[in-house]
Design an enzyme around this catalytic site. Structure first.
Site, PDB file in Angstrom:
ATOM      1  N   GLU A 119       0.114  -2.132  -6.853  1.00 39.00           N
ATOM      2  CA  GLU A 119      -0.614  -0.863  -6.795  1.00 39.00           C
ATOM      3  C   GLU A 119      -0.684  -0.200  -8.169  1.00 39.00           C
ATOM      4  O   GLU A 119      -1.703   0.400  -8.528  1.00 39.00           O
ATOM      5  CB  GLU A 119       0.038   0.064  -5.770  1.00 39.00           C
ATOM      6  N   GLU A 139       3.704  -5.033   2.223  1.00 41.39           N
ATOM      7  CA  GLU A 139       4.177  -3.909   3.048  1.00 41.39           C
ATOM      8  C   GLU A 139       4.091  -4.190   4.543  1.00 41.39           C
ATOM      9  O   GLU A 139       4.918  -3.714   5.318  1.00 41.39           O
ATOM     10  CB  GLU A 139       3.367  -2.646   2.702  1.00 41.39           C
TER      11      GLU A 139
END
Length: 265
Positions: A119, A139
């Site tokens: 990210e 995730e």
């Protein structure tokens, strides 16, 4: 604040026109928590203010990880509203600050870039990655999904079907796969990574900092506009560039068959 900053989790140094930010938690594989994010923001702010710094490089300490993700124990310690108000508020602000930085940024991906690591690199302009590195958004394997801007940035940077596969499976990908997807610019042998990144940064640093600033704003704002509005924005921005001394210095240097000397005005 001095020329070099040494905070608990982040260090910086200035090498000529280059500002280097190193996430320095190697024992935690440079995992991101709130103090680390706040120190990242402080380091970026210092380099934004420093007119000597023309290009900013971001890397991780050690040879295992760029950023191996968020601090899972820290994440697990909060319920939703606390997470929204604390970690999520900070990470979104800091990553957006990197994305909106007027100076070019280069991610030097020296190892694992998982979850928050991927990210973060999505918010950087150019990404060079060590051949041995692994990237991914795992995730989903924790019962989560990317929440530091990853879901929105990745679908704007690679094909939607590939982005969904990465997020739905949580699979790790190799440096070569990241390059083929367009997540990274190129994969480099680890022992050549830093030299290649700094050589690229120094080449960019010879360009006009004012024009790079306006170019970055043009790209960032235009990417969020419909094409017609984006083209009109570009037309206005290139007119603004032609009001600068650097634009005319560049043209005159070309006509005179000499190297330009850009001053940033």
């Amino acid at each position: 604040m001095g020329k070099n900053m040494n905070m608990e989790n982040v260090t910086t140094k200035v090498e000529g026109p280059l500002g280097v930010i190193t996430i320095n938690r190697p024992q935690q594989l440079n995992a991101l928590d709130v103090p680390t994010l706040e120190q990242l923001e402080a380091a970026l702010a210092e380099f934004e203010r420093n007119n000597e710094v023309r290009v900013i490089l971001v890397t991780g300490a050690g040879d295992k990880a760029f950023v191996a993700g968020g601090d899972i124990a820290d994440l697990n310690s909060r319920k939703g509203l606390a997470h929204y108000n604390e970690f999520a508020e900070v990470v979104h602000r800091v990553f957006r600050r990197f994305e909106e930085c007027d100076k070019p940024t280069i991610g030097v991906i020296n190892g694992w870039a998982l979850g928050g690591g991927t990210e973060l690199l999505l918010a950087l302009d150019i990404r060079l990655v060590a051949e041995e590195a692994k990237l991914g958004l795992p995730e989903i394997t924790l019962g989560l999904f990317p929440g530091a801007g990853g879901t929105q940035r990745i679908i704007r940077q690679i094909p939607l079907c590939r982005a969904k596969e990465l997020m739905f499976t949580g699979d790790h990908i190799t440096a070569g796969e990241a390059v083929s997807l367009g997540l990274c610019n190129r994969a480099v042998p680890r022992d050549q990574l830093w030299n290649e990144a700094t050589e690229l940064a120094r080449r960019i640093a010879t360009k006009s900092p004012l024009v790079l600033k306006l170019l970055k704003r043009n790209l960032r704002h235009g990417s969020e506009m419909p094409l017609g509005a984006a083209l009109a924005h570009e037309q206005a921005m290139i007119g603004l560039v032609l009001d600068s001394n650097d634009a005319h210095e560049g043209c005159e240097a070309f006509l005179d068959k000499r190297a330009p000397s850009f001053k940033g005005n």
